[in-house]
Scaffold this active site. Structure first.
Site, PDB file in Angstrom:
ATOM      1  N   HIS A   1       0.899  -1.185  -0.054  1.00 47.47           N
ATOM      2  CA  HIS A   1      -0.116   0.038   0.049  1.00 47.47           C
ATOM      3  C   HIS A   1       0.851   1.201  -0.001  1.00 47.47           C
ATOM      4  CE1 HIS A   1      -3.755   2.001   1.940  1.00 47.47           C
ATOM      5  NE2 HIS A   1      -3.062   2.987   1.172  1.00 47.47           N
TER       6      HIS A   1
ATOM      7  N   HIS B   1      -9.507   1.078  -1.267  1.00 47.44           N
ATOM      8  CA  HIS B   1      -9.406   1.634   0.253  1.00 47.44           C
ATOM      9  C   HIS B   1     -11.017   1.428   0.721  1.00 47.44           C
ATOM     10  CE1 HIS B   1      -5.527   3.222  -1.211  1.00 47.44           C
ATOM     11  NE2 HIS B   1      -5.353   4.023  -0.346  1.00 47.44           N
TER      12      HIS B   1
ATOM     13  N   ASP C   1       1.763   3.989   2.707  1.00 46.30           N
ATOM     14  CA  ASP C   1       0.908   4.757   2.232  1.00 46.30           C
ATOM     15  C   ASP C   1       1.355   6.102   1.329  1.00 46.30           C
ATOM     16  OD1 ASP C   1      -1.967   5.287   1.580  1.00 46.30           O
ATOM     17  OD2 ASP C   1      -2.627   5.993   3.647  1.00 46.30           O
ATOM     18  N   ASP C   2       1.610   7.037   2.035  1.00 49.61           N
ATOM     19  CA  ASP C   2       2.404   8.386   1.450  1.00 49.61           C
ATOM     20  C   ASP C   2       3.481   8.935   2.225  1.00 49.61           C
ATOM     21  OD1 ASP C   2      -0.201   8.997  -0.632  1.00 49.61           O
ATOM     22  OD2 ASP C   2      -1.107   8.716   1.273  1.00 49.61           O
TER      23      ASP C   2
ATOM     24  N   GLU D   1     -11.273   3.414   6.032  1.00 47.88           N
ATOM     25  CA  GLU D   1     -10.281   4.356   6.663  1.00 47.88           C
ATOM     26  C   GLU D   1     -10.864   5.356   7.457  1.00 47.88           C
ATOM     27  OE1 GLU D   1      -7.983   6.643   3.585  1.00 47.88           O
ATOM     28  OE2 GLU D   1      -6.250   7.104   5.025  1.00 47.88           O
TER      29      GLU D   1
ATOM     30  N   HIS E   1       1.274   4.870  -2.628  1.00 44.70           N
ATOM     31  CA  HIS E   1       0.911   5.623  -3.637  1.00 44.70           C
ATOM     32  C   HIS E   1       2.280   6.294  -3.983  1.00 44.70           C
ATOM     33  CE1 HIS E   1      -3.474   5.487  -2.491  1.00 44.70           C
ATOM     34  NE2 HIS E   1      -2.815   5.264  -1.189  1.00 44.70           N
TER      35      HIS E   1
HETATM   36  N1  HPA Z   1      -6.757   7.416   1.323  1.00 42.42           N
HETATM   37  C1  HPA Z   1      -7.353   7.815   0.466  1.00 42.42           C
HETATM   38  N2  HPA Z   1      -6.785   8.001  -0.831  1.00 42.42           N
HETATM   39  C2  HPA Z   1      -5.325   8.566  -1.006  1.00 42.42           C
HETATM   40  C3  HPA Z   1      -4.573   8.034   0.355  1.00 42.42           C
HETATM   41  C4  HPA Z   1      -5.285   7.454   1.414  1.00 42.42           C
HETATM   42  O1  HPA Z   1      -4.620   7.248   2.466  1.00 42.42           O
HETATM   43  N3  HPA Z   1      -3.364   8.478  -0.198  1.00 42.42           N
HETATM   44  C5  HPA Z   1      -3.266   8.715  -1.419  1.00 42.42           C
HETATM   45  N4  HPA Z   1      -4.679   8.832  -1.696  1.00 42.42           N
HETATM   46 ZN    ZN Z   2      -3.457   4.914   0.682  1.00 38.14          ZN
END
Ligand code: HPA
Ligand code: ZN
Length: 343
Positions: free
Chosen positions: A22, A202, A283-284, A205, A24
């Site tokens: 996971h 996703h 994630d990011d 969250e 991006h």
């Molecule tokens: N959630 C949803 N969209 C996203 C995320 C995330 O954590 N990171 C980049 N796009």
């Molecule tokens: Zn994500």
């Protein structure tokens, strides 16, 4: 028994081969590269310094982050930009002993700015090939649809991806979750399944447990990204356990987006206790303060994870991957050998 020194968890984490499921790629854009690409491409950015960028990375929810994430990706214009971004990520992953990555990209975030699908896809794919040749990291590329846009746009994107589909592992669903339930994308996911693509989304969250159920039942996903809020529904938990559904949890992301109030409240340990196939991911990482190794270390320390639990997380990362059964078994055998040597 583990080494009683305070850093035995970190030593074990470093030693374990890992997969990241996971990530991006646009979220790995570090402030230094944001500045360098803005300069290289003559793109104006509303920040005076790298420090000012970092200071702006303070979020209270997912949308707060997304606004700045979409702004940041505006400096990515050329195939070389996407190549440099992806190779920088793979170099960081290598330092964390990552052996396999399945990364997301957001083509609609680029095409809506006039950057062609192929500019992004080719730059990323070139770097993934180089990462395998030079760093020994295998990979899959997952095309994410932006859920705040309509399904027509997602269908057009899937169509545009046609010439690249042989090199794309699957499709995913990201961006603003609340108000955009998975069922909004039922047709495009059915079309992707028909093309033989893997499916992820996703869910849970920020969205409620029924979004997770919908991702499984309506979209037919192979894996759930995040999935935190699934824990609110015992029947859903029982299903996730019995069907061995992988959840790609992102501890530092959860903290920075206020999905959890502190790392000690990360759901990772509860998920493992329940028998859920949880994995650790970044994630990011440029926005949330750490790559996958930092996420393992943070959660292992905060939850005082046992050696067995840390090993299980690494094993889960391969078990939940889209690698062949043979490749998964090979990586897991290496993990077992390291775990045995560590015990
Ligand atoms: N959630 C949803 N969209 C996203 C995320 C995330 O954590 N990171 C980049 N796009
Ligand atoms: Zn994500």
């Amino acid at each position: 028994m583990p080494d009683p020194s305070p850093n035995w968890r970190h030593a074990l984490i470093d030693a374990l081969p890992k997969a990241e499921l996971h990530l991006h790629i646009e979220g790995s854009l570090e402030p230094e590269m944001l500045f360098a690409l803005a300069r290289r491409n003559g793109v104006a950015i509303p920040f005076a310094s790298v420090e000012a960028v970092r200071a702006a990375y303070s979020f209270t929810n997912l949308q707060d982050f997304l606004d700045i994430y979409y702004q940041g990706m505006g400096v990515l214009l050329t195939r070389q930009d996407f190549f440099d971004l992806t190779l920088a990520y793979l170099t960081r992953a290598k330092a964390d002993n990552v052996r396999h990555v399945e990364i997301f990209f957001d083509p609609q975030g680029h095409t809506e700015r006039g950057v062609a699908f192929g500019t992004a896809a080719d730059g990323i794919l070139d770097a993934l090939a180089e990462g395998e040749a030079r760093l020994g990291i295998t990979s899959g590329l997952i095309l994410c649809f932006l859920r705040h846009l309509d399904e027509e746009s997602a269908l057009a994107t899937l169509n545009e991806a046609g010439p690249w589909l042989g090199r794309i592992a699957g499709v995913g669903l990201d961006s603003s979750e609340l108000g955009h339930p998975p069922a909004k994308f039922a047709r495009v996911f059915a079309a992707a399944r028909g093309l033989g693509l893997k499916l992820v989304a996703h869910a849970g969250e920020e969205g409620p447990p029924p979004y997770v159920t919908e991702a499984l039942d309506v979209l037919g996903v192979d894996r759930i990204d995040h999935g935190n809020r699934a824990l609110e529904d015992p029947a859903l938990v029982a299903r996730i356990v019995s069907e061995a559904i992988t959840l790609t949890v992102c501890p530092l992301s959860n903290l920075k987006l206020c999905v959890i109030p502190g790392l000690a409240l990360s759901p990772v340990k509860r998920m493992l206790d329940l028998g859920i196939r949880a994995t650790i991911n970044s994630d990011d990482p440029a926005y949330f303060g750490g790559y996958v190794g930092a996420n393992y270390r943070a959660v292992a320390d905060a939850l005082e994870l046992s050696a067995d639990e840390i090993v299980t997380l690494a094993r889960n990362s391969f078990a939940g991957s889209f690698l062949s059964e043979e490749a998964r078994a090979r990586h897991i055998a290496e993990i077992e050998a390291i775990a045995a040597a560590f015990a």
